[in-house]
Design an enzyme around this catalytic site. Structure first.
Site, PDB file in Angstrom:
ATOM      1  N   GLU A 107      -6.603   3.984  -5.559  1.00 18.15           N
ATOM      2  CA  GLU A 107      -7.854   4.213  -4.841  1.00 18.15           C
ATOM      3  C   GLU A 107      -8.248   5.639  -5.206  1.00 18.15           C
ATOM      4  O   GLU A 107      -7.561   6.586  -4.816  1.00 18.15           O
ATOM      5  CB  GLU A 107      -7.665   4.066  -3.335  1.00 18.15           C
ATOM      6  CG  GLU A 107      -9.010   4.091  -2.620  1.00 18.15           C
ATOM      7  CD  GLU A 107      -8.953   4.682  -1.227  1.00 18.15           C
ATOM      8  OE1 GLU A 107      -9.865   4.434  -0.445  1.00 18.15           O
ATOM      9  OE2 GLU A 107      -7.995   5.420  -0.908  1.00 18.15           O
ATOM     10  N   HIS A 120     -11.067  -3.139   3.260  1.00 17.29           N
ATOM     11  CA  HIS A 120     -11.030  -2.817   4.698  1.00 17.29           C
ATOM     12  C   HIS A 120     -11.857  -1.586   5.059  1.00 17.29           C
ATOM     13  O   HIS A 120     -11.964  -1.253   6.231  1.00 17.29           O
ATOM     14  CB  HIS A 120      -9.571  -2.607   5.110  1.00 17.29           C
ATOM     15  CG  HIS A 120      -8.973  -1.410   4.434  1.00 17.29           C
ATOM     16  ND1 HIS A 120      -8.719  -1.377   3.078  1.00 17.29           N
ATOM     17  CD2 HIS A 120      -8.624  -0.197   4.910  1.00 17.29           C
ATOM     18  CE1 HIS A 120      -8.231  -0.195   2.758  1.00 17.29           C
ATOM     19  NE2 HIS A 120      -8.157   0.541   3.844  1.00 17.29           N
ATOM     20  N   ASP A 121     -12.409  -0.905   4.059  1.00 14.91           N
ATOM     21  CA  ASP A 121     -13.177   0.320   4.335  1.00 14.91           C
ATOM     22  C   ASP A 121     -14.681   0.116   4.191  1.00 14.91           C
ATOM     23  O   ASP A 121     -15.438   1.092   4.212  1.00 14.91           O
ATOM     24  CB  ASP A 121     -12.768   1.425   3.344  1.00 14.91           C
ATOM     25  CG  ASP A 121     -11.386   1.962   3.621  1.00 14.91           C
ATOM     26  OD1 ASP A 121     -10.928   1.856   4.771  1.00 14.91           O
ATOM     27  OD2 ASP A 121     -10.762   2.490   2.688  1.00 14.91           O
ATOM     28  N   ASP A 171      -3.161   4.714  -2.126  1.00 13.54           N
ATOM     29  CA  ASP A 171      -4.190   5.263  -1.256  1.00 13.54           C
ATOM     30  C   ASP A 171      -4.594   6.681  -1.696  1.00 13.54           C
ATOM     31  O   ASP A 171      -3.722   7.537  -1.893  1.00 13.54           O
ATOM     32  CB  ASP A 171      -3.616   5.309   0.163  1.00 13.54           C
ATOM     33  CG  ASP A 171      -4.645   5.654   1.207  1.00 13.54           C
ATOM     34  OD1 ASP A 171      -5.532   4.825   1.457  1.00 13.54           O
ATOM     35  OD2 ASP A 171      -4.570   6.760   1.778  1.00 13.54           O
ATOM     36  N   ASP A 177       0.868  -1.167   0.000  1.00 10.71           N
ATOM     37  CA  ASP A 177       0.000   0.000   0.000  1.00 10.71           C
ATOM     38  C   ASP A 177       0.907   1.219   0.000  1.00 10.71           C
ATOM     39  O   ASP A 177       1.821   1.315   0.822  1.00 10.71           O
ATOM     40  CB  ASP A 177      -0.853  -0.016   1.285  1.00 10.71           C
ATOM     41  CG  ASP A 177      -2.287   0.379   1.034  1.00 10.71           C
ATOM     42  OD1 ASP A 177      -2.482   1.492   0.508  1.00 10.71           O
ATOM     43  OD2 ASP A 177      -3.194  -0.396   1.368  1.00 10.71           O
TER      44      ASP A 177
HETATM   45  C1  NOJ Z   1      -8.277   5.221   2.208  1.00  9.00           C
HETATM   46  C2  NOJ Z   1      -7.952   4.045   3.055  1.00  9.00           C
HETATM   47  O1  NOJ Z   1      -8.418   2.904   2.415  1.00  9.00           O
HETATM   48  C3  NOJ Z   1      -8.591   4.294   4.385  1.00  9.00           C
HETATM   49  O2  NOJ Z   1      -8.554   3.167   5.215  1.00  9.00           O
HETATM   50  C4  NOJ Z   1      -7.908   5.461   5.023  1.00  9.00           C
HETATM   51  O3  NOJ Z   1      -8.594   5.802   6.198  1.00  9.00           O
HETATM   52  C5  NOJ Z   1      -7.893   6.681   4.097  1.00  9.00           C
HETATM   53  N1  NOJ Z   1      -7.619   6.357   2.727  1.00  9.00           N
HETATM   54  C6  NOJ Z   1      -6.826   7.631   4.527  1.00  9.00           C
HETATM   55  O4  NOJ Z   1      -5.571   7.105   4.278  1.00  9.00           O
END
Ligand code: NOJ
Length: 604
Positions: A279, A357-358, A221, A112
């Protein structure tokens, strides 16, 4: 767009297109038992122990959420040192060994890359905050206060709201040097200033450090937030009840985003054979997305699109994360089919994912996670994901149909994520105990909190689901259902006598099938069928040469549904069903699918 031209994504095979990527959330994956660190927090050695398991499932690439040194305010997405491993996870030599072990299994490691922001504990920021004259002052985004309010409090430079901090300002005040710094996610995550060329060189250096160590690429990210509108204007007022407003239109795919990405490609990525996935939240415009993931874009291989992840959100007011609406199957079909067709038409490439994970667990969001239907729903989603075109991403626990934890868990103690904690604390401030408002907040947590994806992996029916040794305390509570929902039970499931595969066994078989017929499933054309049907999701996947053609039919309801096969589609044999190992039915012009049953037909 010309999909037949030689550079077309769909006619150019690549290892990273065919790969199955498995996302590991390291804190919750596995605690090694043969080192001293069996403390209820997953580690790199624990991941290494599971490499043969992942190989057996059909995984090619392991993507690790951040394991770098971090104060863990946002579970490692707040990095204090890009080149060292947080001692909770292990050491650099553990990672080197993991890379070698993966290589021995013909697998790869993807890291990541979190370079939109660093932790406020990173030495770069510590130096930047030292004084206004610090040589690193300009590595971050500092601005004077707009003024001071009647109580003498500094007023932030604009009205942008923090993304993870419910109703907080995106700017954090620095008392010592009397300026604000920009912190879009939490106050502990400080935006790097990509306008400063020294920052860019430092990012390249981090990337090369990891690529030279042998990682195969990066998930990047919030990479499309790196360029901000330098006038930092106020955001329009969407939610009049809030002091701060979502400002994403001023920092998403900003003015220099593509320039920065080209620079990264030219200086680093083009020199390695990498997998890259961005992302990229908040961007939905295909023309804009294709500038990043088109076959000639020279930016990234692909990007995560969040349309289906946001299907439950009410988009009319402020922060839509904490809202919930019912949706129709045709909406989900429209989103998924739309991206299948659009990417092909525009010569881009899809990243296929239903969990990360989000997000809450897919079986709880898209199907039905009751004891009666959870397994059926999980297998239906496995059929869906393994038959969509693009690079496939699987999230830990998805392969056993892990579901959200129960409503009864105490929000004050069991939710650990900074976003959930901020939301719950704010909700308690706004709504007294016993009110409808607070009950609604609790429901939202149970449906949408990121915590649901972060409970420990359920390996077996042993204490703590085998995630750690019995006398350790897992950092997050294990879901109560682990005695029935776990890897061991599902891998050993007696499918021969039951006439049905477990969720895990189904995933394994479906991945194999996808790889075997990759010309159709990874690279092939997509045709949706019976688009207006609210019960059935059906489509055809066909290889470019027309030799492989597959019909996927899924019943998205809790009762049996009969479906008529369109007359121009000739199913030569039904190959598999999610609910039985024997081939489903003799060929007829219509087929009856049981609740949440999916079937695959061969049309060659
Ligand atoms: C996206 C990540 O997937 C998330 O878990 C994180 O809180 C935010 N970006 C900030 O890095």
């Amino acid at each position: 767009m010309c999909t037949m031209c030689p550079k077309s994504h769909y006619s150019t095979p690549k290892w990273w297109k065919e790969a199955v990527v498995y996302q590991v959330y390291p804190a919750s994956f596995n605690c090694s038992t043969h080192t001293s660190k069996t403390n209820g927090w997953g580690d790199v050695t624990g991941i290494m122990d599971k490499v043969p398991y992942l190989k057996g499932l059909g995984v090619d690439i392991v993507w690790l959420s951040p394991i770098y040194t971090s104060p863990q305010i946002d579970m490692g997405y707040d990095i204090a040192d890009y080149k060292s491993i947080d001692p909770r996870y292990g050491s650099l030599s553990d990672v080197d060994l993991l890379i070698r072990t993966l290589r021995d299994h013909d697998m790869k490691l993807m890291m990541d890359l979190v370079v939109n922001h660093t932790s406020d504990q990173h030495s770069w920021f510590v130096e930047s905050a030292r004084s206004k004259d610090s040589p690193k002052r300009d590595w971050y985004i500092w601005r004077p206060a707009k003024g001071f309010d009647d109580d003498g409090n500094p007023v932030p430079p604009n009205n942008w709201a923090q993304i993870l901090g419910d109703a907080l300002s995106a700017w954090t005040w620095h008392e010592e040097t009397q300026e604000f710094y920009l912190t879009l996610h939490t106050s502990a995550q400080v935006e790097l200033n990509w306008e400063n060329p020294e920052v860019i060189v430092a990012v390249y250096d981090v990337m090369k450090f990891w690529l030279r160590r042998g990682v195969c690429g990066f998930r990047m990210d919030v990479i499309n937030l790196i360029s901000k509108d330098q006038s930092f204007p106020d955001a329009p007022i969407i939610d009049p009840s809030s002091k701060y407003q979502p400002g994403e239109q001023f920092y998403t795919n900003g003015p220099r985003f593509h320039e920065f990405m080209h620079g990264m490609y030219d200086n680093v990525l083009s020199k390695y054979d990498t997998i890259t996935v961005g992302e990229t939240p908040y961007v939905t415009d295909i023309e804009e997305i294709i500038k990043t993931v088109g076959s000639t874009a020279k930016e990234l291989n692909m990007a995560f699109n969040f349309d289906h992840m946001e299907i439950e959100d009410i988009k009319t007011k402020g922060d839509s994360k904490w809202s919930l609406r019912d949706w129709k199957l045709t909406e989900l079909k429209g989103i998924l089919s739309g991206w299948q067709k659009r990417m092909k038409q525009w010569d881009g490439w899809n990243a296929i994912f239903l969990e990360c994970h989000d997000q809450a667990r897919s079986v709880s969001r898209y199907t039905n996670d009751s004891d009666e239907f959870r397994e059926r729903g999980a297998k239906l989603l496995a059929l869906l994901e393994t038959t969509l075109g693009g690079t496939m991403f699987l999230y830990q626990g998805q392969e056993i149909g892990m579901r959200n934890f129960p409503f009864e868990w105490d929000p004050d103690t069991e939710y650990k994520d900074v976003e959930s904690v901020n939301f719950w604390n704010k909700s308690k401030e706004l709504h007294p105990v016993g009110t409808e408002g607070l009950a609604k907040a609790r429901t939202l947590l149970q449906k949408k909190a990121r915590d649901h994806a972060r409970t420990p992996m359920q390996w077996s029916a042993a204490p703590h689901a085998g995630f750690t040794v019995p006398d350790a305390t897992p950092w997050m509570r294990v879901n109560d259902d682990y005695k029935t929902v776990n890897v061991e039970t599902q891998m050993c499931f007696p499918w021969q006598s039951k006439g049905e595969l477990s969720v895990w066994q189904y995933w394994q078989q479906a991945i194999q099938h996808r790889k075997l017929y990759k010309d159709a499933f990874v690279y092939g054309g997509f045709e949706d069928l019976d688009y207006h049907n609210e019960k059935i999701f059906a489509y055809l996947r066909t290889s470019a040469d027309g030799k492989d053609s597959w019909l996927v039919v899924m019943n998205w309801t809790t009762s049996a549904v009969e479906w008529t096969v369109p007359s121009d589609i000739h199913v030569t044999r039904w190959v598999s069903s999610t609910l039985q190992t024997a081939p489903p039915v003799a060929i007829k012009s219509s087929i009856t699918l049981r609740a949440f049953e999916g079937v695959l037909g061969c049309c060659n």
